[in-house]
Design an enzyme around this catalytic site. Structure first.
Site, mmCIF file in Angstrom:
data_model
loop_
_atom_site.group_PDB
_atom_site.id
_atom_site.type_symbol
_atom_site.label_atom_id
_atom_site.label_comp_id
_atom_site.label_asym_id
_atom_site.label_seq_id
_atom_site.Cartn_x
_atom_site.Cartn_y
_atom_site.Cartn_z
ATOM 1 N N TYR A 100 8.393 30.212 -41.434
ATOM 2 C CA TYR A 100 9.386 30.851 -40.580
ATOM 3 C C TYR A 100 9.307 32.334 -40.932
ATOM 4 C CZ TYR A 100 11.573 26.187 -40.163
ATOM 5 O OH TYR A 100 11.840 24.855 -39.951
ATOM 6 N N CYS A 103 11.920 33.574 -43.464
ATOM 7 C CA CYS A 103 12.111 32.799 -44.694
ATOM 8 C C CYS A 103 11.691 33.617 -45.913
ATOM 9 C CB CYS A 103 11.285 31.512 -44.606
ATOM 10 S SG CYS A 103 11.056 30.672 -46.182
ATOM 11 N N PHE A 105 11.080 32.710 -48.955
ATOM 12 C CA PHE A 105 10.054 32.056 -49.757
ATOM 13 C C PHE A 105 8.676 32.217 -49.115
ATOM 14 C CE2 PHE A 105 14.060 29.868 -50.614
ATOM 15 C CZ PHE A 105 14.138 30.046 -51.989
ATOM 16 N N CYS A 106 8.633 32.196 -47.787
ATOM 17 C CA CYS A 106 7.378 32.462 -47.082
ATOM 18 C C CYS A 106 6.939 33.899 -47.308
ATOM 19 C CB CYS A 106 7.540 32.199 -45.580
ATOM 20 S SG CYS A 106 8.031 30.500 -45.173
#
Length: 322
Positions: A100, A103, A105-106
């Site tokens: 995403y 996001c 974490f991405c």
């Protein structure tokens, strides 16, 4: 909660003539929360409970610095800090990130790949049907495939990539580095959501970013932007309570100052060049940098100089445009 349901229903009806299936709406509401907490097991449970609560009550709810240092100094810092991939040790032919856009974490993974000059493709996952990752048993993002091998969990992905890049590095992990990487996952990411959804206008600004960069149809984009922003404005208040946050901006500023203090006068936590903790902090902050919360953070704390150095060190994205 009744106000949330009513507002989200009204907004959704205003932007779409036909209500999507309840299951799809529930996944969209869930994805709105997961854009901040997609790799946290504890937060996943909370996000699911919020999404379920919203979907039952109303199926319409969808779920550094502007200036740089002097040119010569900036170029010198970038040349010194940038890490090229060791050509004979790690030469992946096909790296694909399922993500995403918003996001954190991405974005940790993208900061790592950009810093190490590893070209990668991005597949934006549709949060409603997640059709892009139906092939995987793992149903959260990020997912990274390297020459066909699947990796999951942002910190684990980064550890594995680092080992591939530095196969001869047998030194034990730095306690300081690991401490601050944990701080990013367990504290910093939880400060972001209450800030980017702090007010109605900030929630709309955030969802405008999410829907502009995300994999949405035209109708989904409208529903997500308005109904999602309304929902997340109220959900963020619950996140504040869950994480013992009384003042959103104060918590963000405190986190920024805590990080600057951790540097102890060094250019980076890693010393003369960024380490994995530097890349993690930079990665989760990069999506909010030009939102109001990020602008306020740079204006009211000392983090701007470090952020600017990180921008120079990480350099241009290595994302392959398709």
């Amino acid at each position: 909660m009744r106000r949330v349901n009513g507002l989200a229903t009204t907004l959704s009806r205003a932007v779409t003539t036909g209500a999507p299936a309840a299951a799809a709406q529930r996944r969209l509401a869930q994805a709105a929360v997961f854009s901040t907490f997609s790799s946290s097991n504890n937060s996943q449970g909370f996000a699911q409970s919020i999404a379920d609560r919203f979907s039952k009550a109303s199926p319409s709810v969808a779920g550094g610095v502007a200036g740089f240092s002097a040119a010569a100094t900036s170029l010198a810092q970038e040349a010194h800090a940038k890490e090229p991939v060791q050509s004979q040790k790690f030469l992946p032919k096909d790296v694909v990130l399922y993500q995403y856009e918003a996001c954190p974490f991405c974005n940790k993974i993208k900061a790592f790949l950009d810093y190490y000059n590893i070209p990668y493709k991005v597949v934006e996952v549709n949060p409603i049907n997640k059709k892009e990752i139906k092939w995987s048993d793992y149903k959260k993002v990020p997912i990274l495939t390297v020459d066909g091998d699947q990796m999951v969990d942002s910190s684990d992905i980064i550890d594995k990539l680092f080992q591939k890049i530095h196969p001869d590095n047998s030194a034990p992990k730095s306690e300081e580095e690991e401490k601050w990487r944990g701080w990013v996952d367990n504290h910093l990411v939880h400060v972001l959501s209450p800030n980017i959804y702090r007010s109605a206008s900030e929630a709309l600004e955030s969802f405008d970013y999410i829907t502009t960069h995300g994999n949405f149809s035209f109708t989904e984009r409208l529903v997500a932007k308005y109904a999602g922003a309304a929902a997340m404005y109220f959900v963020s208040k619950k996140l504040k309570k869950r994480h013992n946050i009384t003042d959103e901006r104060a918590s963000l500023y405190e986190a920024a100052e805590t990080w600057v203090d951790a540097l102890k006068g060094r250019q980076y936590l890693g010393g003369s060049k960024p380490n994995l903790a530097d890349l993690a902090v930079f990665g989760v902050l990069r999506p909010i940098r030009h939102l109001k919360s990020g602008r306020d953070m740079v204006e009211h704390t000392r983090i701007g100089e470090w952020y600017s150095r990180m921008e120079n060190s990480v350099g241009e994205p290595c994302r392959i445009k398709e």
